[in-house]
Design a protein around this motif. Sequence first.
Motif, PDB file in Angstrom:
ATOM      1  N   ALA A 229       0.877  -1.162  -0.225  1.00 44.94           N
ATOM      2  CA  ALA A 229       0.016   0.083   0.044  1.00 44.94           C
ATOM      3  C   ALA A 229       0.833   1.184  -0.136  1.00 44.94           C
ATOM      4  N   THR A 230       2.116   1.205   0.655  1.00 47.48           N
ATOM      5  CA  THR A 230       2.793   2.305   0.968  1.00 47.48           C
ATOM      6  C   THR A 230       3.634   2.689  -0.571  1.00 47.48           C
ATOM      7  N   LYS A 231       3.846   1.609  -1.512  1.00 50.25           N
ATOM      8  CA  LYS A 231       4.395   1.718  -2.593  1.00 50.25           C
ATOM      9  C   LYS A 231       3.427   2.230  -3.684  1.00 50.25           C
ATOM     10  N   GLN A 232       2.291   1.727  -3.616  1.00 50.94           N
ATOM     11  CA  GLN A 232       0.903   2.224  -4.340  1.00 50.94           C
ATOM     12  C   GLN A 232       0.875   3.659  -4.180  1.00 50.94           C
ATOM     13  N   TYR A 233       0.634   4.075  -2.936  1.00 49.91           N
ATOM     14  CA  TYR A 233       0.463   5.550  -2.589  1.00 49.91           C
ATOM     15  C   TYR A 233       1.920   6.306  -2.912  1.00 49.91           C
ATOM     16  N   SER A 234       2.897   6.101  -3.001  1.00 49.03           N
ATOM     17  CA  SER A 234       4.206   6.750  -3.471  1.00 49.03           C
ATOM     18  C   SER A 234       4.061   6.803  -4.974  1.00 49.03           C
ATOM     19  N   SER A 235       3.581   5.865  -5.700  1.00 46.98           N
ATOM     20  CA  SER A 235       3.584   5.875  -7.093  1.00 46.98           C
ATOM     21  C   SER A 235       2.337   7.052  -7.527  1.00 46.98           C
ATOM     22  N   GLN A 236       1.385   6.995  -6.681  1.00 50.69           N
ATOM     23  CA  GLN A 236       0.171   7.962  -6.908  1.00 50.69           C
ATOM     24  C   GLN A 236       0.768   9.371  -6.576  1.00 50.69           C
ATOM     25  N   ILE A 237       1.318   9.726  -5.546  1.00 50.44           N
ATOM     26  CA  ILE A 237       1.956  10.729  -5.242  1.00 50.44           C
ATOM     27  C   ILE A 237       2.875  11.441  -6.351  1.00 50.44           C
ATOM     28  N   LYS A 238       3.768  10.500  -6.907  1.00 47.99           N
ATOM     29  CA  LYS A 238       4.716  11.083  -7.920  1.00 47.99           C
ATOM     30  C   LYS A 238       3.959  11.314  -9.200  1.00 47.99           C
ATOM     31  N   ALA A 239       2.826  10.681  -9.276  1.00 51.11           N
ATOM     32  CA  ALA A 239       2.206  10.938 -10.583  1.00 51.11           C
ATOM     33  C   ALA A 239       1.582  12.111 -10.537  1.00 51.11           C
ATOM     34  N   ILE A 240       0.875  12.603  -9.195  1.00 50.46           N
ATOM     35  CA  ILE A 240       0.008  13.707  -8.995  1.00 50.46           C
ATOM     36  C   ILE A 240       1.057  14.893  -8.780  1.00 50.46           C
ATOM     37  N   LEU A 241       1.981  14.783  -8.405  1.00 52.73           N
ATOM     38  CA  LEU A 241       3.106  15.951  -7.875  1.00 52.73           C
ATOM     39  C   LEU A 241       3.286  16.986  -9.040  1.00 52.73           C
ATOM     40  N   PRO A 242       3.750  16.414 -10.176  1.00 53.76           N
ATOM     41  CA  PRO A 242       4.189  17.632 -11.235  1.00 53.76           C
ATOM     42  C   PRO A 242       3.046  18.508 -11.419  1.00 53.76           C
ATOM     43  N   GLU A 243       1.607  17.974 -11.732  1.00 52.25           N
ATOM     44  CA  GLU A 243       0.594  18.895 -11.856  1.00 52.25           C
ATOM     45  C   GLU A 243       0.116  19.749 -10.638  1.00 52.25           C
ATOM     46  N   ALA A 244       0.203  18.988  -9.548  1.00 51.04           N
ATOM     47  CA  ALA A 244       0.120  19.791  -8.224  1.00 51.04           C
ATOM     48  C   ALA A 244       1.328  20.815  -7.859  1.00 51.04           C
ATOM     49  N   ARG A 245       2.151  20.666  -8.242  1.00 55.75           N
ATOM     50  CA  ARG A 245       3.216  21.788  -8.232  1.00 55.75           C
ATOM     51  C   ARG A 245       2.985  22.697  -8.989  1.00 55.75           C
ATOM     52  N   ILE A 246       2.667  22.545 -10.148  1.00 53.58           N
ATOM     53  CA  ILE A 246       2.359  23.731 -11.026  1.00 53.58           C
ATOM     54  C   ILE A 246       1.205  24.679 -10.738  1.00 53.58           C
ATOM     55  N   LYS A 247       0.270  23.982 -10.050  1.00 54.15           N
ATOM     56  CA  LYS A 247      -1.111  24.599  -9.508  1.00 54.15           C
ATOM     57  C   LYS A 247      -0.622  25.184  -8.186  1.00 54.15           C
ATOM     58  N   GLU A 249       2.427  26.242  -7.360  1.00 52.58           N
ATOM     59  CA  GLU A 249       3.103  27.695  -7.868  1.00 52.58           C
ATOM     60  C   GLU A 249       2.370  28.711  -8.448  1.00 52.58           C
ATOM     61  N   ARG A 250       1.472  28.263  -9.140  1.00 52.97           N
ATOM     62  CA  ARG A 250       0.777  29.422 -10.070  1.00 52.97           C
ATOM     63  C   ARG A 250      -0.302  30.193  -8.592  1.00 52.97           C
ATOM     64  N   LEU A 251      -0.434  29.290  -7.549  1.00 48.77           N
ATOM     65  CA  LEU A 251      -1.176  29.871  -6.584  1.00 48.77           C
ATOM     66  C   LEU A 251      -0.494  30.731  -5.518  1.00 48.77           C
ATOM     67  N   THR A 252       0.786  30.531  -5.552  1.00 49.24           N
ATOM     68  CA  THR A 252       1.799  31.054  -4.731  1.00 49.24           C
ATOM     69  C   THR A 252       1.901  32.474  -5.514  1.00 49.24           C
ATOM     70  N   ASP A 253       2.088  32.258  -6.877  1.00 44.99           N
ATOM     71  CA  ASP A 253       2.371  33.815  -7.473  1.00 44.99           C
ATOM     72  C   ASP A 253       1.194  34.493  -7.220  1.00 44.99           C
TER      73      ASP A 253
END
Length: 394
Positions: A229-247, A249-253
């Motif tokens: 379950a930890t490995k599955q959650y880690s892969s999901q976080i890695k998949a969602i992280l780029p899009e969430a990072r962009i959002k 950063e935009r929200l931070t700006d």
Amino acid sequence: MNIFLIHQEQLDVTAMMEDLYEKLILLNYEQSYVKQKGGKPLNRAYFVNQTNSSEQFSQFKTLVKWLFSQNDVQTTDFNKLDDPVTLSQNILNEVKNIGIDVDFPPLKLKQGFGEYVVYVLQQLASKALQKKKFQFKKAKIEQQSQTKQEEEPVQETGSVSSDSDPEVASDEEPEDVFNEQGFQKDEERMVIESNVNPQEWAKEVERASQKMKIVIKPNAGEWRQHFDATKQYSSQIKAILPEARIKLERLTDELSEILDRISKREYNINENMHDMGNEYKKKNEEVKRIELQCKNYTNAIKEMGDQYKQISEKYENVQNKLNEHGSISTDQSPVIRIKSALTKIRLEIKQMDLRIGVLSHTILQRTYHESKAMQDRDFNENGLILNDSDELTD
């Protein structure tokens, strides 16, 4: 601890409502109240919690009126336009007249639910049952043989099924819980009498409780499930992280831009309101100074008022003394009394002079007679003659 007390109180109210519901059934309220009076049928938790205060209070008022009629209490019709507090106070007065002890304010009844509402209804229902001379019968536990006990199936509720033994069902007719005061016989509301031996039932409970324990067996593969379950959650976080990072950063700006605008606007407001702020400070200081001066003047006025009060008291004392002296100086009664006393003294002096004159004349006359008698005696004895000039001659 507070949550436990709240739950405990709610459980107590629920138990009281359950008892009230059973007593209303014994009073046959479904026939005489719901059908004949058009009342709303209740459930076993109607007055426990708040659902609709106005509707609950209206239902409480109607039910109280019906219970008063069951207790032969003549009350005036409850008008819909009456004040709820006044109506609650009238209900408490009637309840006290019946003999029920109540020591809470009418506002507890105005809300239409809760412990006090259920308490009043419960006590009125109990009084109505006593009025009808209703009595609860004690449960009868019959001793049965062990063989018959094993043949009869035992239900989970602790009661013996009457269908399994037709002889028992036919011979032992269940007693009616209602008395002869007009209650109708209802088989669904009979008192359930258990024929189970208490000792055998306790043994059965002790035997079955051992088998009803839940034992959680440890799973040897549980750690691998957590790891997967930890490995599955880690892969999901890695998949969602780029899009969430962009959002993010935009929200931070956007937030940074908004904070810059807010800081600029705040700077402009401070610059524009600087003169007004200084003026406000000066006015505030002046107001404080005036308030302090007013306070000092108030204290001075209070002190002067005390001094004026003392001076007024002294003035009143002096004025009273002057009035007393003035009344004494202008009063002529002492002079009149002195004059009358002088007149009386003069009269007494005249009377005394007159008495003195009379006494002197009497004494002189007596002395004259005595001297004349003495002269006559001497003349007879010695031949002496006393002249008128008081000279003795031969």
